[in-house]
Design an enzyme around this catalytic site. Sequence first.
Site, short mmCIF file in Angstrom:
data_model
loop_
_atom_site.label_atom_id
_atom_site.label_comp_id
_atom_site.label_asym_id
_atom_site.label_seq_id
_atom_site.Cartn_x
_atom_site.Cartn_y
_atom_site.Cartn_z
N THR A 1 -5.29 35.60 54.07
CA THR A 1 -6.37 34.71 54.26
C THR A 1 -5.71 33.57 54.98
O THR A 1 -4.81 33.00 54.69
CB THR A 1 -7.18 34.50 53.13
OG1 THR A 1 -7.97 33.37 53.24
CG2 THR A 1 -6.20 33.88 51.93
N ASP B 1 -17.28 37.35 61.47
CA ASP B 1 -18.29 36.42 61.01
C ASP B 1 -18.59 35.16 61.68
O ASP B 1 -19.40 34.42 61.26
CB ASP B 1 -18.21 36.30 59.48
CG ASP B 1 -16.88 35.42 59.23
OD1 ASP B 1 -16.14 35.27 60.17
OD2 ASP B 1 -16.72 35.10 57.97
N ASN C 1 -16.95 32.67 61.48
CA ASN C 1 -16.76 31.53 60.33
C ASN C 1 -17.89 31.03 59.51
O ASN C 1 -17.96 30.05 59.37
CB ASN C 1 -16.03 30.42 61.26
CG ASN C 1 -14.68 30.65 61.54
OD1 ASN C 1 -13.90 31.38 60.79
ND2 ASN C 1 -14.29 29.73 62.60
N ARG C 2 -18.89 32.07 59.33
CA ARG C 2 -20.13 31.72 58.61
C ARG C 2 -19.65 31.68 57.11
O ARG C 2 -20.19 31.00 56.25
CB ARG C 2 -21.21 32.75 58.63
CG ARG C 2 -21.81 32.76 60.30
CD ARG C 2 -23.06 33.54 59.96
NE ARG C 2 -22.71 34.91 59.46
CZ ARG C 2 -22.54 35.98 60.54
NH1 ARG C 2 -22.49 35.75 61.72
NH2 ARG C 2 -22.41 37.20 59.85
N LEU D 1 -0.15 34.06 57.76
CA LEU D 1 0.91 34.24 58.79
C LEU D 1 1.24 32.68 59.05
O LEU D 1 0.29 31.94 58.92
CB LEU D 1 0.47 35.26 59.78
CG LEU D 1 0.06 36.59 59.67
CD1 LEU D 1 -0.34 37.12 60.94
CD2 LEU D 1 1.27 37.14 58.87
N GLN E 1 -7.54 27.97 61.04
CA GLN E 1 -6.79 28.55 61.59
C GLN E 1 -6.96 30.21 61.43
O GLN E 1 -6.25 30.87 60.65
CB GLN E 1 -5.11 28.22 61.35
CG GLN E 1 -4.94 27.00 61.86
CD GLN E 1 -3.32 26.48 61.42
OE1 GLN E 1 -3.02 26.88 60.55
NE2 GLN E 1 -3.02 25.64 62.01
N VAL E 2 -7.89 30.85 62.25
CA VAL E 2 -8.35 32.07 61.67
C VAL E 2 -8.13 32.94 63.14
O VAL E 2 -8.36 32.67 64.13
CB VAL E 2 -9.98 32.08 61.53
CG1 VAL E 2 -10.42 33.64 61.23
CG2 VAL E 2 -10.25 31.35 60.48
#
Length: 360
Positions: free
Chosen positions: A200, A223, A225-226, A245, A257-258
């Site tokens: 995550t 999503d 970022n919802r 990571l 940071q997705v």
Amino acid sequence: MENQDTEQSQKRSGSEVEKDDFKRQKVVVPEGMTKREYKRQLKQQRWEETKDEYKQKKREKKKAARERRKERIKEAEANGETNEELYNYHQMKRAKVAPQEQIDTDVKIIMDCEFDSLMNDKEIVSLSNQITRSYSAKKHSTYDVQLDITSFNKNLKKRFEKAIPQYDKWTNVTFVENDKLEDILPMDDKQALSKYVYLTADTDEVIDTLEPHHTYIIGGIVDKNRYKNLCLNKAQSLGLKIGRLPIDKFIKMNGRQVLATSHVFELCCKWFENDKDWGKAFNEVLPPRKVKGKLTHGSDPEKSIEPSEVSEQPVSSEQSEQPVLSEQPVSSEQPVLSEQPVLSESSDEPSDEPSKGADH
């Protein structure tokens, strides 16, 4: 002046005229539907009627482009030239060949697709394409990273059955039709459970090494970022370890940071291929404009090139993903969605274009 206008109108394609006619139609909304829902339904219907013609034109364009490239390559070889296109062509041919044997890593990746109900049709399509790309990365890696697709029993499965029916012939990938993640976890064995790590973006726990005999869980969700802390909250409720990571060391991102689900899996494969060096893995997987610097001295960010020295390149668009559900045109000519997954015509491999949104 009139002659010019006449010539321009004659040049307009039939599809453009049809689209204008479609726009001019007076919309009578059926009872019980919103105007937006009804217009979406009409676009879906129009796409169903024209998709075969669109796909045929796209195939012809690709074929013509391949023929032109082959001619340029033949000409370069005949003249003894070694241009960049020729080099890239041979590199691409080698990359398409899957290794006959893979080195076992004793590492498993689970894509947790229990979030099916939180995604709309377009996001389901995007996730299915990301899973397809992950399979391609696994198939072509010299290291065998086990891959399980879990909670594969709702809309995602329907999408695969309709658009990617050959998925049941995929090798070394397990599709698990469980309802909840805990159904497949050793919930009664704390020691065994300690070897499961949920990835995550919402944690400070950085994973520097993928440990053997461990299972790393990726949230299978697109999503935009919802849903904040979705994977974090789920992991904590199940008593799982969490980690992320080392994204901030190697890439520049605004906000959270997705990474996309497929990027996370590809990074894990490339980590093994690059002597367990995250820096090199990030350089291979992510678009150049997102990488802080092309590393020339291992994964030490202090020894990397400055970001300004890295050439900016546009991120690939999602346009090529060709989804099936909620088909909408991107422009006046090209619809977003398609009946088939993003596979090359000469093989069963998907395109490498990214699709963002997973909470990793």
